[in-house]
Enzyme design. Sequence first.
Site, short mmCIF file in Angstrom:
data_model
loop_
_atom_site.label_atom_id
_atom_site.label_comp_id
_atom_site.label_asym_id
_atom_site.label_seq_id
_atom_site.Cartn_x
_atom_site.Cartn_y
_atom_site.Cartn_z
N ASN A 31 0.85 -1.19 0.00
CA ASN A 31 0.00 0.00 0.00
C ASN A 31 0.88 1.24 0.00
O ASN A 31 1.73 1.40 0.88
CB ASN A 31 -0.90 0.01 1.24
CG ASN A 31 -1.80 -1.20 1.30
OD1 ASN A 31 -2.89 -1.19 0.75
ND2 ASN A 31 -1.34 -2.26 1.97
N GLU B 277 -2.68 0.11 -4.41
CA GLU B 277 -2.22 -1.13 -3.81
C GLU B 277 -1.62 -2.00 -4.90
O GLU B 277 -2.27 -2.28 -5.90
CB GLU B 277 -3.36 -1.87 -3.12
CG GLU B 277 -4.00 -1.07 -1.98
CD GLU B 277 -5.12 -1.84 -1.32
OE1 GLU B 277 -5.35 -3.01 -1.69
OE2 GLU B 277 -5.78 -1.28 -0.43
#
Length: 327
Positions: free
Chosen positions: A211, A256
Amino acid sequence: MIVARTIQDIQDVIAGSCVTIGNFDGVHKGHQKLIALACERSKARDLISVVVTFDPHPLRVLRSDRTPPFITLTEQKIELLSQYGPQVCLLLEFTMDMARLSPEEFVKTYLVDGLNVKDMIIGYDYHLGKGRAGNFETLCELGRKYGFTVDRLDPVTIDNAIVSSTRIRDLVQAGHVWAVRPLLGRFYQVKGEVVHGMNRGGKLLGFPTANLKLVDELFPKPGVYAVWAEVDGAVYEGVANIGLNPTFGNETLSVEAHLLDFSGDIYGDQIRVHFVQRIRDEKKFNSLEELKDRIARDVELGRKILAQPEAAIKLTHPDFRKGPEVR
């Protein structure tokens, strides 16, 4: 490449310069041709090649409420400029005081007195000075007065359209990242720090993700993309999701990246994500199993896309952690 932030840092060491000047957002193929020509001319005339650019972008100062997302922030712009060979980058702070300078005041202060300019190369649409009053003809007149030559580069076209920062920005925002590559000479990329997310990718789905803490301004249209992920100088195949993760009801934009065939702790590391091709729209799934099946399919498609010869990545910055010399 030496990066100087004021004229005083370098004016005593430049006996004569060949200058190109602009905002260089994206450092695209048109910008690259300008820089290459400045470097070529500087060698032929035994001059120092200098790129002059600005921080912040002038639009941030002149119309801060109406600025588009920029393709490259200052750090990346400087890094990219350094790859194309100029000896010096003069990174000037753009202020309202600078914006009020007439074309002649700017040229005399920064280029003539500061850089001892002997040759200048500008883009086809370059303007400078208060109200953008200075153009090619203005600079030619000033060149005759102060003793430097000026050339103007014709626009660079690809697929019968001019290469421009606006065109690139529109393509990225529409998700057409594959079409951006020939305009930039590279895949569009973002860079960020890997931070802890909701920890759902690995535990719930079996696909651990990195992330990214977002620092860039321009992002492709939400969806799933085949990407190259650059970690500590190595490159991995990957699939990245940009969006809100609607299956889990998120409300903030996230990037992500699932790195294929990678294992390791990279929390706190800086990584790059190079966007190769869009796979699909972001979608809300009815169950975790449906989502897992779709991610597995995304990974399969991502591998096929990245295996194509046209999708190969060529890195021109073997160690992006080491920046250019700054004075």
